[in-house]
Design an enzyme around this catalytic site. Structure first.
Site, PDB file in Angstrom:
ATOM      1  N   GLY A 172      15.382  14.875  36.077  1.00  0.00           N
ATOM      2  CA  GLY A 172      15.332  16.181  35.456  1.00  0.00           C
ATOM      3  C   GLY A 172      16.694  16.803  35.189  1.00  0.00           C
ATOM      4  O   GLY A 172      16.882  17.458  34.166  1.00  0.00           O
ATOM      5  N   HIS A 228      10.539  25.261  13.350  1.00  0.00           N
ATOM      6  CA  HIS A 228      11.284  24.595  12.278  1.00  0.00           C
ATOM      7  C   HIS A 228      12.801  24.682  12.482  1.00  0.00           C
ATOM      8  O   HIS A 228      13.331  25.643  13.040  1.00  0.00           O
ATOM      9  CB  HIS A 228      10.924  25.209  10.925  1.00  0.00           C
ATOM     10  CG  HIS A 228      11.279  26.673  10.827  1.00  0.00           C
ATOM     11  ND1 HIS A 228      12.524  27.120  10.457  1.00  0.00           N
ATOM     12  CD2 HIS A 228      10.543  27.787  11.076  1.00  0.00           C
ATOM     13  CE1 HIS A 228      12.562  28.441  10.454  1.00  0.00           C
ATOM     14  NE2 HIS A 228      11.359  28.871  10.838  1.00  0.00           N
TER      15      HIS A 228
END
Length: 218
Positions: free
Chosen positions: A72, A139
């Site tokens: 992680g 986006h």
């Protein structure tokens, strides 16, 4: 059937193994773990090897499994994956079948995308990026190498996350614009539940609503 090894047998490693088992073309060879107490153990029915033992194992068998990182911490992940690359191993990219994304998403090698994520359009992910459970990415987002999202992070459009950025559970990012994207600098840390409304400089830890600087790394 493609054989893979998962580097790291901790909590996220076991989650990545579950992800891999959801991909019918993959078979898990083993976990790799640097904890000497785990070498030779079995975790969730999967054998655990040290990296040295894994290298010996692959010398004695035809073919080398590709490796995916389940580490992680971004800086540690980079250090370990650079060691793996120097040893001559390839990397596997894992995308859970329950991921929704358009065909306009570029994904670097070694990236892990967990179940329930939605990635829209014109997104670029670097190498060894980790996107945990139930994240949404809008986006024109860019995530540089080793950037990491904990579960439930929501990234709006025109946001750029630098190398080794770590984002805690449930954080959200307001959108930037094409001419003025919201930029989070390399090695920044965003705390759980934060709402990021403006640029974050490199090496700083931010948290709160709206997010503000909490600590600066040396």
């Amino acid at each position: 059937m493609k054989h893979i090894a998962i580097y790291g047998s901790g909590g996220f490693g076991r989650e990545v193994a579950w992800l891999a088992e959801s991909c019918p073309a993959l078979r898990i060879e083993c976990f790799i773990d640097d904890d000497p107490l785990l070498d030779g153990k079995i975790v969730n029915d999967i054998p655990v090897m040290s990296f040295e033992a894994f290298c010996r194992h692959t010398r004695d068998n035809a073919g080398k499994p590709a490796i995916v990182s389940a580490i992680g911490a971004p800086m540690v992940r980079q250090q370990v994956m650079e060691k793996v690359r120097r040893a001559g191993f390839a990397f596997e990219t894992l995308i859970h079948p329950r991921t929704e994304m358009s065909r306009w998403v570029e994904i670097g090698e070694g990236t892990v995308i967990c179940a329930g994520c939605i990635l829209t359009t014109n997104i670029r992910l670097g190498e060894h990026v980790q996107i945990n459970l139930d994240c949404t990415i809008g986006h024109d987002v860019v995530m540089a190498d080793y950037a990491t999202l904990a579960p439930g992070v929501h990234v709006s459009g025109f946001v750029h996350l630098g190398k080794r950025v770590y984002v805690g559970t449930g954080a959200v990012f307001l959108n930037g614009t094409r001419d003025n994207p919201l930029i989070v600098g390399d090695d920044a840390v965003i705390g759980a539940g934060a709402c990021v409304t403006r640029d974050v400089p490199p090496n700083e830890t931010w948290g709160g609503v709206p997010a503000r600087e909490l600590r600066r790394s040396k």
